[in-house]
Design a protein around this motif. Structure first.
Motif, PDB file in Angstrom:
ATOM      1  N   ALA A   1       0.734  -1.235  -0.111  1.00 47.74           N
ATOM      2  CA  ALA A   1      -0.024   0.113   0.169  1.00 47.74           C
ATOM      3  C   ALA A   1       0.984   0.903  -0.038  1.00 47.74           C
ATOM      4  N   PRO A   2       0.559   2.124  -0.783  1.00 48.23           N
ATOM      5  CA  PRO A   2       1.709   3.289  -0.979  1.00 48.23           C
ATOM      6  C   PRO A   2       1.779   3.983   0.327  1.00 48.23           C
ATOM      7  N   ASP A   3       0.558   4.391   0.946  1.00 52.09           N
ATOM      8  CA  ASP A   3       0.346   4.934   2.379  1.00 52.09           C
ATOM      9  C   ASP A   3       0.820   3.903   3.413  1.00 52.09           C
ATOM     10  N   GLY A   4       1.319   2.798   3.285  1.00 57.20           N
ATOM     11  CA  GLY A   4       1.620   1.634   4.371  1.00 57.20           C
ATOM     12  C   GLY A   4       0.566   1.072   4.997  1.00 57.20           C
ATOM     13  N   GLY A   5      -0.707   1.337   4.601  1.00 52.84           N
ATOM     14  CA  GLY A   5      -1.921   0.856   4.952  1.00 52.84           C
ATOM     15  C   GLY A   5      -2.537   1.858   6.105  1.00 52.84           C
ATOM     16  N   ALA A   6      -2.229   3.254   5.999  1.00 51.07           N
ATOM     17  CA  ALA A   6      -2.864   4.134   6.864  1.00 51.07           C
ATOM     18  C   ALA A   6      -4.359   4.195   6.702  1.00 51.07           C
ATOM     19  N   GLU A   7      -4.723   4.509   5.244  1.00 48.25           N
ATOM     20  CA  GLU A   7      -6.120   4.702   5.126  1.00 48.25           C
ATOM     21  C   GLU A   7      -7.051   3.509   5.288  1.00 48.25           C
ATOM     22  N   GLY A   8      -6.512   2.370   5.235  1.00 43.25           N
ATOM     23  CA  GLY A   8      -7.178   0.929   5.445  1.00 43.25           C
ATOM     24  C   GLY A   8      -7.345   0.690   6.836  1.00 43.25           C
ATOM     25  N   LEU A   9      -6.542   1.145   7.632  1.00 41.45           N
ATOM     26  CA  LEU A   9      -6.302   0.767   8.911  1.00 41.45           C
ATOM     27  C   LEU A   9      -6.924   1.746   9.893  1.00 41.45           C
ATOM     28  N   ALA A  10      -7.256   2.919   9.297  1.00 43.80           N
ATOM     29  CA  ALA A  10      -7.804   4.351   9.933  1.00 43.80           C
ATOM     30  C   ALA A  10      -9.264   3.751  10.677  1.00 43.80           C
ATOM     31  N   PRO A  11     -10.239   3.260   9.836  1.00 41.34           N
ATOM     32  CA  PRO A  11     -11.227   2.721  10.699  1.00 41.34           C
ATOM     33  C   PRO A  11     -11.109   2.091  11.969  1.00 41.34           C
ATOM     34  N   TYR A  12      -9.923   1.382  12.171  1.00 40.81           N
ATOM     35  CA  TYR A  12      -9.781   0.548  13.350  1.00 40.81           C
ATOM     36  C   TYR A  12      -9.012   1.414  14.265  1.00 40.81           C
ATOM     37  N   GLY A  13      -8.830   2.415  14.038  1.00 42.73           N
ATOM     38  CA  GLY A  13      -7.849   3.119  15.016  1.00 42.73           C
ATOM     39  C   GLY A  13      -6.651   2.853  14.997  1.00 42.73           C
ATOM     40  N   ILE A  14      -6.091   2.311  13.894  1.00 36.41           N
ATOM     41  CA  ILE A  14      -4.610   1.744  14.036  1.00 36.41           C
ATOM     42  C   ILE A  14      -3.925   2.488  12.817  1.00 36.41           C
ATOM     43  N   GLU A  15      -2.555   2.737  13.391  1.00 34.57           N
ATOM     44  CA  GLU A  15      -1.705   3.519  12.454  1.00 34.57           C
ATOM     45  C   GLU A  15      -0.515   2.362  12.233  1.00 34.57           C
ATOM     46  N   PRO A  16      -0.270   2.407  10.835  1.00 38.84           N
ATOM     47  CA  PRO A  16       0.826   1.437  10.421  1.00 38.84           C
ATOM     48  C   PRO A  16       2.076   1.949  10.999  1.00 38.84           C
ATOM     49  N   LYS A  17       3.156   1.178  11.220  1.00 37.00           N
ATOM     50  CA  LYS A  17       4.398   1.267  11.745  1.00 37.00           C
ATOM     51  C   LYS A  17       5.457   1.211  10.515  1.00 37.00           C
ATOM     52  N   ALA A  18       5.675   2.247   9.922  1.00 31.96           N
ATOM     53  CA  ALA A  18       6.589   2.144   8.635  1.00 31.96           C
ATOM     54  C   ALA A  18       8.117   2.336   9.405  1.00 31.96           C
ATOM     55  N   LEU A  19       9.104   1.264   8.818  1.00 31.71           N
ATOM     56  CA  LEU A  19      10.404   1.370   9.322  1.00 31.71           C
ATOM     57  C   LEU A  19      11.215   2.413   8.484  1.00 31.71           C
ATOM     58  N   GLY A  20      11.895   3.386   9.405  1.00 26.78           N
ATOM     59  CA  GLY A  20      12.316   4.355   8.924  1.00 26.78           C
ATOM     60  C   GLY A  20      13.645   4.013   7.797  1.00 26.78           C
TER      61      GLY A  20
END
Ligand code: MG
Ligand code: MG
Length: 334
Positions: A315-334
């Motif tokens: 996912a280009p955004d690392g899953g941010a949009e798809g996980l937002a409804p669950y109150g979860i933010e993806p944890k991208a490795l820097g």
């Protein structure tokens, strides 16, 4: 989807017709032409490849190529185009990225993307078929990149869409939207496990199957329409090759599976049908269709488990949009 030899299982939530048998031969049980000759990967007790953070970053590069293919396919798909023309779009993106197709030549598969239309569930071969408005089309494709040692790092993802933007039936809408929801519910379940939330089987691999099955059961109750969960085709581990341990089931079984832990990367890919989940393989040796002619959908992402959460590599955004409804933010490795 990786073809699974069905094992003993326990349906937890609902009875489902048992398929007549396995469709054709099992690609996942033949030797893989993509097998890397590089040094042996680190394997967990369950023989699951555990990636270092640097290796997960390499897989992110492959995942972003897959995301670019998806974007190009979404842009190109329209009534009147052939599926072969869409394969050419996919091939062009892979070449421009300096990456490689992990579908082309896979057990002699002749294209860079599987395109499955309406009652075709998975593994459709691009060709002269002309798409029409209302066709429910699944694109499943992947790519790998090479690191400086020549090791392959793979990405794999799929989505379903309707040509022209308008579903031909409420059933088409239901199977597509439910499959997409099942994917994100499953990814959210893995993210919660990675964060140490929950207990027992919620922390283990088969939380994926529990999540998919729960979504399907909820939809059955709410809509009065029981969708089918494919049994013979499952998700998989992914890393230095496309299909690796473990099998990632889309249905509940009694055993929990291995504990989810950082460094695991999973291709999570629910595949649902509007009717019975029984399938058969066409004479082309690839295309899998529903036996009852009902339409099907498949949604997939390559998901890395990182400390405290997940990073959706395709996912280009690392899953941010798809996980937002669950109150979860993806944890991208820097
Ligand atoms: Mg896959
Ligand atoms: Mg795939």
């Amino acid at each position: 989807g990786r073809l699974l030899k069905r094992t003993t299982r326990l349906r937890m939530l609902r009875p489902v017709p048992v398929p007549d048998g396995l469709a054709g031969t099992a690609p996942s049980h033949r030797p893989s032409p993509l097998h890397t000759t590089q040094e042996a990967p680190v394997l967990s007790r369950e023989q699951i490849q555990i990636k270092t953070p640097e290796q997960v970053r390499l897989m992110r590069r492959a995942g972003l190529v897959v995301a670019d293919i998806h974007a190009a396919l979404r842009e190109a798909v329209r009534a009147g185009i052939t599926t072969a023309e869409l394969d050419a779009v996919s091939a062009g993106v892979i070449e421009a990225a300096g990456a490689h197709s992990n579908f082309l030549g896979y057990y002699d598969f002749p294209a860079t993307v599987c395109i499955s239309v309406n009652d075709e569930v998975v593994h459709g071969i691009p060709g002269e078929r002309v798409l029409a408005d209302g066709d429910l089309v699944t694109f499943d494709c992947g790519a790998y990149i090479l690191d400086e040692d020549g090791t392959q790092w793979h990405g794999d993802a799929a989505f379903t869409t309707v040509v022209g933007g308008t579903y031909l039936s409420e059933t088409d809408r239901l199977v597509d939207t439910t499959t997409r929801q099942a994917l994100w519910e499953a990814i959210a379940a893995v993210a919660r496990a990675a964060a140490g939330e929950g207990r027992g089987r919620q922390l283990c691999l088969n939380a994926v199957g529990d999540a998919v099955e729960t979504v399907v059961a909820d939809v059955a109750e709410r809509e009065g329409h029981e969708l089918g969960i494919l049994q013979e085709y499952v998700g998989h581990g992914i890393g230095t090759s496309m299909h690796m341990a473990p099998d990632v089931l889309n249905y509940s079984v009694k055993r929990r599976g291995p504990r989810l832990r950082p460094g695991m990367v999973l291709a999570i890919e629910p595949m649902l049908t509007a009717g019975s989940p029984a399938t058969r393989e066409l004479d082309d040796g690839w295309t899998v269709v529903t036996r009852d002619g009902s339409h099907a959908a498949q949604w997939e992402h390559t998901v890395a488990i990182v400390p405290g959460g997940v990073w959706v590599l395709t996912a280009p955004d690392g899953g941010a949009e798809g996980l937002a409804p669950y109150g979860i933010e993806p944890k991208a490795l820097g």
